[in-house]
Design an enzyme around this catalytic site. Structure first.
Site, PDB file in Angstrom:
ATOM      1  N   HIS A  86       0.845  -1.204   0.000  1.00 32.24           N
ATOM      2  CA  HIS A  86       0.000   0.000   0.000  1.00 32.24           C
ATOM      3  C   HIS A  86       0.870   1.240   0.000  1.00 32.24           C
ATOM      4  O   HIS A  86       1.966   1.245   0.547  1.00 32.24           O
ATOM      5  CB  HIS A  86      -0.945   0.016   1.212  1.00 32.24           C
ATOM      6  CG  HIS A  86      -0.227  -0.094   2.524  1.00 32.24           C
ATOM      7  ND1 HIS A  86       0.174  -1.303   3.048  1.00 32.24           N
ATOM      8  CD2 HIS A  86       0.174   0.848   3.415  1.00 32.24           C
ATOM      9  CE1 HIS A  86       0.787  -1.099   4.201  1.00 32.24           C
ATOM     10  NE2 HIS A  86       0.817   0.195   4.447  1.00 32.24           N
ATOM     11  N   HIS A 145       0.959   5.316   1.054  1.00 33.47           N
ATOM     12  CA  HIS A 145       0.355   6.358   1.887  1.00 33.47           C
ATOM     13  C   HIS A 145       0.307   7.657   1.083  1.00 33.47           C
ATOM     14  O   HIS A 145       1.332   8.070   0.511  1.00 33.47           O
ATOM     15  CB  HIS A 145       1.211   6.608   3.132  1.00 33.47           C
ATOM     16  CG  HIS A 145       1.257   5.447   4.085  1.00 33.47           C
ATOM     17  ND1 HIS A 145       0.515   5.401   5.235  1.00 33.47           N
ATOM     18  CD2 HIS A 145       1.960   4.284   4.052  1.00 33.47           C
ATOM     19  CE1 HIS A 145       0.763   4.260   5.893  1.00 33.47           C
ATOM     20  NE2 HIS A 145       1.641   3.572   5.196  1.00 33.47           N
TER      21      HIS A 145
HETATM   22  P1  AMP Z   1       2.119   0.506   7.316  1.00 30.73           P
HETATM   23  O1  AMP Z   1       2.839   0.848   8.587  1.00 30.73           O
HETATM   24  O2  AMP Z   1       2.724   1.162   6.113  1.00 30.73           O
HETATM   25  O3  AMP Z   1       1.929  -0.998   7.158  1.00 30.73           O
HETATM   26  O4  AMP Z   1       0.702   1.201   7.442  1.00 30.73           O
HETATM   27  C1  AMP Z   1      -0.487   0.542   7.703  1.00 30.73           C
HETATM   28  C2  AMP Z   1      -1.539   1.625   7.784  1.00 30.73           C
HETATM   29  O5  AMP Z   1      -2.803   1.019   7.699  1.00 30.73           O
HETATM   30  C3  AMP Z   1      -1.503   2.409   9.119  1.00 30.73           C
HETATM   31  O6  AMP Z   1      -1.306   3.799   8.813  1.00 30.73           O
HETATM   32  C4  AMP Z   1      -2.878   2.129   9.735  1.00 30.73           C
HETATM   33  O7  AMP Z   1      -3.417   3.245  10.403  1.00 30.73           O
HETATM   34  C5  AMP Z   1      -3.701   1.735   8.514  1.00 30.73           C
HETATM   35  N1  AMP Z   1      -4.817   0.818   8.766  1.00 30.73           N
HETATM   36  C6  AMP Z   1      -4.794  -0.365   9.402  1.00 30.73           C
HETATM   37  N2  AMP Z   1      -6.010  -0.942   9.383  1.00 30.73           N
HETATM   38  C7  AMP Z   1      -6.826  -0.112   8.684  1.00 30.73           C
HETATM   39  C8  AMP Z   1      -8.201  -0.144   8.295  1.00 30.73           C
HETATM   40  N3  AMP Z   1      -8.991  -1.160   8.635  1.00 30.73           N
HETATM   41  N4  AMP Z   1      -8.700   0.885   7.579  1.00 30.73           N
HETATM   42  C9  AMP Z   1      -7.904   1.931   7.233  1.00 30.73           C
HETATM   43  N5  AMP Z   1      -6.598   2.013   7.550  1.00 30.73           N
HETATM   44  C10 AMP Z   1      -6.060   1.017   8.264  1.00 30.73           C
END
Ligand code: AMP
Ligand code: ZN
Length: 142
Positions: free
Chosen positions: A104, A106
């Site tokens: 993903h 950001h």
């Molecule tokens: P990463 O550290 O790059 O793996 O980021 C994962 C991101 O996913 C974090 O910023 C979380 O806040 C976000 N996240 C986790 N679960 C959900 C969800 N169900 N809906 C939206 N964002 C999420």
């Protein structure tokens, strides 16, 4: 179309409509939704709908759909939040801060006065050290 899926993955469940999200955009290959814990309000995630752990597992042909969505959604986020800029970044593997192991990107709206500093920077001991490391990396490209 059959997509690579992982039932234990929260982003696969979101992509399949089995878990809720604040959806911004969806097409055959890609979707975007708001991050539940935003760095700044409007912080969104752009994901491939298929399950790839990180960028290294993803076919490069996915790149076009992802960049199109990042441009399209990124412009809309800046317009809606009146942001003056946008960071687009990605964590790959736990040591880099990856917590959800479904690739993903950001999208973080930025403002001139938001006082966010994303990371500290360092210097090489000298030019020799820098050039040697560049040579090591080039060797690994072969
Ligand atoms: P990463 O550290 O790059 O793996 O980021 C994962 C991101 O996913 C974090 O910023 C979380 O806040 C976000 N996240 C986790 N679960 C959900 C969800 N169900 N809906 C939206 N964002 C999420
Ligand atoms: Zn997944």
């Amino acid at each position: 179309m059959t997509l690579n899926k992982n039932d234990d993955c929260i982003f696969c469940r979101i992509a399949e409509g089995k878990s809720p999200c604040a959806e911004l955009y969806s097409d055959d290959l890609v979707m975007a939704f708001l991050d539940i814990a935003p760095v700044n309000k409007g912080h969104a995630l752009v994901i491939p709908k298929a399950h790839y752990r990180d960028i290294f597992e993803m076919p490069p042909t996915m790149g076009e759909a992802l960049i199109r969505a990042q441009q399209h959604v990124g412009n809309a986020i800046m317009a809606a939040t009146k942001a003056e800029g946008l960071n687009i970044y990605m964590n790959n593997k736990a040591a880099a801060g990856q917590v959800v192991f479904h690739a993903h990107w950001h999208l973080i709206p930025r403002f001139a006065n938001d006082s966010l500093r994303l990371w500290p920077q360092h210097v090489y001991d000298d030019t020799e050290e820098m050039l040697q490391l560049a040579a090591e990396i080039r060797k690994k490209l072969r």
